[in-house]
Design an enzyme around this catalytic site. Structure first.
Site, PDB file in Angstrom:
ATOM      1  N   ASN A  30       0.886  -1.168   0.000  1.00  0.00           N
ATOM      2  CA  ASN A  30       0.000   0.000   0.000  1.00  0.00           C
ATOM      3  C   ASN A  30       0.923   1.217   0.000  1.00  0.00           C
ATOM      4  OD1 ASN A  30      -1.823   2.012   0.488  1.00  0.00           O
ATOM      5  ND2 ASN A  30      -2.658   1.125   2.375  1.00  0.00           N
ATOM      6  N   LYS A  56       3.566   0.820   2.894  1.00  0.00           N
ATOM      7  CA  LYS A  56       3.129  -0.100   3.946  1.00  0.00           C
ATOM      8  C   LYS A  56       3.082  -1.487   3.329  1.00  0.00           C
ATOM      9  CE  LYS A  56       0.222   3.297   6.223  1.00  0.00           C
ATOM     10  NZ  LYS A  56      -1.127   3.809   6.082  1.00  0.00           N
ATOM     11  N   ARG A  66      -2.278  -2.179  -3.668  1.00  0.00           N
ATOM     12  CA  ARG A  66      -3.481  -1.355  -3.526  1.00  0.00           C
ATOM     13  C   ARG A  66      -3.339  -0.197  -4.504  1.00  0.00           C
ATOM     14  NH1 ARG A  66      -5.772   1.744   1.832  1.00  0.00           N
ATOM     15  NH2 ARG A  66      -7.630   2.539   0.812  1.00  0.00           N
ATOM     16  N   HIS A 119     -12.415   3.441  -1.043  1.00  0.00           N
ATOM     17  CA  HIS A 119     -12.447   2.538   0.118  1.00  0.00           C
ATOM     18  C   HIS A 119     -13.106   1.204  -0.245  1.00  0.00           C
ATOM     19  CE1 HIS A 119     -12.109   6.057   3.208  1.00  0.00           C
ATOM     20  NE2 HIS A 119     -10.943   5.469   3.058  1.00  0.00           N
ATOM     21  N   GLY A 122     -11.639   6.539   9.030  1.00  0.00           N
ATOM     22  CA  GLY A 122     -10.228   6.635   9.423  1.00  0.00           C
ATOM     23  C   GLY A 122      -9.782   8.059   9.191  1.00  0.00           C
ATOM     24  N   ASN A 123      -8.536   8.252   8.775  1.00  0.00           N
ATOM     25  CA  ASN A 123      -8.117   9.594   8.366  1.00  0.00           C
ATOM     26  C   ASN A 123      -8.920  10.031   7.149  1.00  0.00           C
ATOM     27  OD1 ASN A 123      -6.132  10.420  10.272  1.00  0.00           O
ATOM     28  ND2 ASN A 123      -4.851   8.763   9.484  1.00  0.00           N
ATOM     29  N   ARG A 144      -9.627  16.528   5.186  1.00  0.00           N
ATOM     30  CA  ARG A 144     -10.405  16.828   3.960  1.00  0.00           C
ATOM     31  C   ARG A 144     -11.794  17.333   4.342  1.00  0.00           C
ATOM     32  NH1 ARG A 144      -9.420  11.073   1.172  1.00  0.00           N
ATOM     33  NH2 ARG A 144      -7.796  10.712   2.697  1.00  0.00           N
ATOM     34  N   MET A 189      -8.705  12.185  15.959  1.00  0.00           N
ATOM     35  CA  MET A 189      -9.917  12.112  16.776  1.00  0.00           C
ATOM     36  C   MET A 189      -9.614  11.943  18.267  1.00  0.00           C
ATOM     37  SD  MET A 189     -13.098  12.307  16.903  1.00  0.00           S
ATOM     38  CE  MET A 189     -14.251  11.922  15.625  1.00  0.00           C
ATOM     39  N   ARG A 190      -8.534  11.204  18.569  1.00  0.00           N
ATOM     40  CA  ARG A 190      -8.201  11.009  19.986  1.00  0.00           C
ATOM     41  C   ARG A 190      -7.907  12.340  20.674  1.00  0.00           C
ATOM     42  NH1 ARG A 190      -4.167   6.302  18.399  1.00  0.00           N
ATOM     43  NH2 ARG A 190      -3.989   7.836  16.742  1.00  0.00           N
ATOM     44  N   GLY A 235     -10.116   3.454  11.905  1.00  0.00           N
ATOM     45  CA  GLY A 235      -9.591   3.799  13.230  1.00  0.00           C
ATOM     46  C   GLY A 235     -10.607   4.460  14.147  1.00  0.00           C
ATOM     47  N   ILE A 236     -11.412   5.380  13.616  1.00  0.00           N
ATOM     48  CA  ILE A 236     -12.434   6.048  14.437  1.00  0.00           C
ATOM     49  C   ILE A 236     -13.616   5.108  14.663  1.00  0.00           C
ATOM     50  CG2 ILE A 236     -14.047   7.998  14.532  1.00  0.00           C
ATOM     51  CD1 ILE A 236     -12.044   9.599  12.810  1.00  0.00           C
ATOM     52  N   GLY A 237     -14.073   4.475  13.602  1.00  0.00           N
ATOM     53  CA  GLY A 237     -15.238   3.580  13.702  1.00  0.00           C
ATOM     54  C   GLY A 237     -14.995   2.408  14.646  1.00  0.00           C
ATOM     55  N   GLU A 253      -8.105  -4.172   4.643  1.00  0.00           N
ATOM     56  CA  GLU A 253      -7.957  -4.101   3.185  1.00  0.00           C
ATOM     57  C   GLU A 253      -6.830  -4.999   2.704  1.00  0.00           C
ATOM     58  OE1 GLU A 253      -7.978  -0.632   4.767  1.00  0.00           O
ATOM     59  OE2 GLU A 253      -8.987   0.596   3.259  1.00  0.00           O
TER      60      GLU A 253
HETATM   61  P1  ADP Z   1      -6.024   5.629   7.987  1.00  0.00           P
HETATM   62  O1  ADP Z   1      -7.240   6.097   7.274  1.00  0.00           O
HETATM   63  O2  ADP Z   1      -4.821   6.506   7.775  1.00  0.00           O
HETATM   64  O3  ADP Z   1      -5.735   4.140   7.812  1.00  0.00           O
HETATM   65  P2  ADP Z   1      -6.951   4.919  10.633  1.00  0.00           P
HETATM   66  O4  ADP Z   1      -7.973   3.979  10.091  1.00  0.00           O
HETATM   67  O5  ADP Z   1      -5.829   4.339  11.434  1.00  0.00           O
HETATM   68  O6  ADP Z   1      -6.340   5.849   9.527  1.00  0.00           O
HETATM   69  O7  ADP Z   1      -7.731   5.978  11.530  1.00  0.00           O
HETATM   70  C1  ADP Z   1      -7.084   7.068  12.119  1.00  0.00           C
HETATM   71  C2  ADP Z   1      -8.095   7.798  13.002  1.00  0.00           C
HETATM   72  O8  ADP Z   1      -8.580   6.892  14.005  1.00  0.00           O
HETATM   73  C3  ADP Z   1      -7.509   8.998  13.718  1.00  0.00           C
HETATM   74  O9  ADP Z   1      -8.422  10.080  13.688  1.00  0.00           O
HETATM   75  C4  ADP Z   1      -7.388   8.493  15.141  1.00  0.00           C
HETATM   76  O10 ADP Z   1      -7.478   9.529  16.086  1.00  0.00           O
HETATM   77  C5  ADP Z   1      -8.600   7.595  15.231  1.00  0.00           C
HETATM   78  N1  ADP Z   1      -8.478   6.711  16.397  1.00  0.00           N
HETATM   79  C6  ADP Z   1      -7.588   5.736  16.600  1.00  0.00           C
HETATM   80  N2  ADP Z   1      -7.749   5.195  17.832  1.00  0.00           N
HETATM   81  C7  ADP Z   1      -8.777   5.888  18.415  1.00  0.00           C
HETATM   82  C8  ADP Z   1      -9.421   5.828  19.692  1.00  0.00           C
HETATM   83  N3  ADP Z   1      -9.046   4.961  20.625  1.00  0.00           N
HETATM   84  N4  ADP Z   1     -10.453   6.672  19.906  1.00  0.00           N
HETATM   85  C9  ADP Z   1     -10.840   7.568  18.982  1.00  0.00           C
HETATM   86  N5  ADP Z   1     -10.258   7.664  17.779  1.00  0.00           N
HETATM   87  C10 ADP Z   1      -9.247   6.839  17.496  1.00  0.00           C
END
Ligand code: ADP
Length: 396
Positions: free
Chosen positions: A11, A18, A92, A180, A209-210, A240, A283-284, A327-329, A381
């Protein structure tokens, strides 16, 4: 390493490669890692095993490019292969245009076709293709497979892919593609294991995610997606903006005197969670902050997810399941709770305890009586790419 049939999944972005290495017919993850800080330096190469133990780390004082990063990666893998040879590489690839509705074995003809799509994804596709070229050169004779983020969405009805623009414009490839797709395809493949009835169901999945998007799926096929011509449409993301009135872009250029580069920088890199909060794209950090603008950024994301959910439910004629991924979901208990609170009108009832601790793997977080089931599905993925690559390998 004792397993056979090594499959490498790549990726590649603008500053990183990656990778994941699979064995035993893509069923076993052996290694995972990344080459990062390409072009900016100092370039770092990190590798972990399946149990997330660090097994290799290397730093260069200078900045490596894609080819040099790939060379370091392949050299490392050769030392770890235990006599097993690499059977195939799955890449990817962000865009397959309207040409590709599934994975494709890469050769010079396919590469030439993909080069013509660069104007559709100028920030991502050149990096993807640079990695393909480097891998083809350094691993000659090894099958290279392109797996597209757009391919899964080619099943959408023509109306869902259309813009209300004249044919002279849309004939130039200006239409909704959706992204996605590998994540949604993976989600669609996992849901029936968790709940067999979901194989034929109307599902809305949110990959947050991001980058963030949503996809409406019926019986595992994409019906609509929130991302369109580019991966900037739809939901607000880390940096974005998501959907804005196209008139905003005209105003930025006409009234504020911004050029294309400045507009692109604003909409791709300075908007979304970062732009609204002025604090962070992460998000954290926003959840940990008590600044009103951090709250506003999160609220706006929740609101837009709710609006998009209604739109997707309309496209599907109803909804049977809602899925969170990315990551957020996967990690934000509060965001899932807020989205589900706003979706009660659709028949969504969350189970507070299950939402607070869904555990690892695919998890149901809705109340037993909820008309719409709610799930957390960890994104993967890479595994989807490994499976596609293995399938093409076995077809040859
Ligand atoms: P990418 O799209 O680059 O693969 P990720 O799927 O890893 O990114 O998602 C990154 C997002 O997930 C960031 O906004 C991060 O803050 C959020 N995130 C990761 N862990 C947590 C958590 N424990 N609580 C809230 N948000 C989180």
């Amino acid at each position: 390493m004792a397993s056979t049939d090594h499959i490498l999944v790549l990726n590649t972005g603008s500053s990183s490669i990656k990778f994941s290495l699979y064995g035993n017919g893509a069923s076993e993850l052996l290694l995972k890692g990344r080459v990062e800080n390409l072009f900016s330096g100092p370039t770092r190469f990190l590798v972990q095993d399946a149990a997330q133990n660090n097994v290799h780390e290397q730093t260069w004082p200078q900045a490596l490019d894609h080819a040099a990063g790939m060379k370091a990666l392949l050299a490392f893998l050769a030392t770890r292969s235990g006599g097993q040879s690499l059977r195939a590489v799955g890449h990817r690839i962000v865009h397959g245009g309207s040409l590709y509705s599934g994975p494709a074995a890469l050769d010079e003809t396919v590469l030439a076709e993909l080069e013509t799509l660069v104007p559709l994804a100028p920030l991502h596709l050149p990096h993807n293709l640079a990695a393909v070229r480097a891998a083809m050169q350094m691993a000659p004779g090894v099958l290279q497979v392109a797996c597209f983020d757009t391919a899964f969405h080619r099943s959408q009805p023509a109306l869902a892919q259309a813009f209300a623009l004249p044919p002279a414009i849309t004939d130039r490839g200006i239409r909704r593609y959706g992204f996605h797709g590998l994540s949604y395809e993976y989600i669609a493949s996992r849901l029936p294991d968790a709940e067999p009835a979901l194989a034929g169901a109307r599902v809305v999945a949110a990959h947050l995610g991001n980058g963030a998007s949503m996809c409406a799926m019926h019986a595992g096929r994409s019906i609509a997606s929130s991302m369109g011509f580019t991966a900037i449409d739809g939901l607000p993301m880390g940096t974005r903006c998501g959907a804005v009135d196209p008139g905003v872009v005209l105003y930025l250029i006409d009234q504020l005197g911004m050029d294309v580069a400045a507009v692109q920088d604003l909409l791709y890199l300075k908007s979304g969670l970062l732009g609204v909060s002025g604090i962070s794209a992460d998000m954290r950090e926003l959840e940990a902050s008590d600044a009103p603008r951090a709250r506003l950024a999160i609220d706006l994301m929740v609101y837009r997810i709710g609006r998009e959910l209604g739109s997707m439910a309309a496209a599907l004629g109803g909804i049977d399941a809602l899925v969170f991924s990315g990551g957020i979901g996967e990690n934000s208990v509060a965001l899932r709770a807020a989205v589900c609170r706003d979706a009660r009108w659709l028949g969504v009832e969350i189970d507070k305890d299950a939402n607070a601790a869904p555990g690892t793997g695919v998890a149901r977080i809705s109340a037993a009586a909820s008309p719409v089931s709610v799930w957390v599905v960890p994104a993967n993925e890479e595994l989807m790419i490994a499976r596609h690559t293995m399938d093409l390998l076995h077809k040859r």
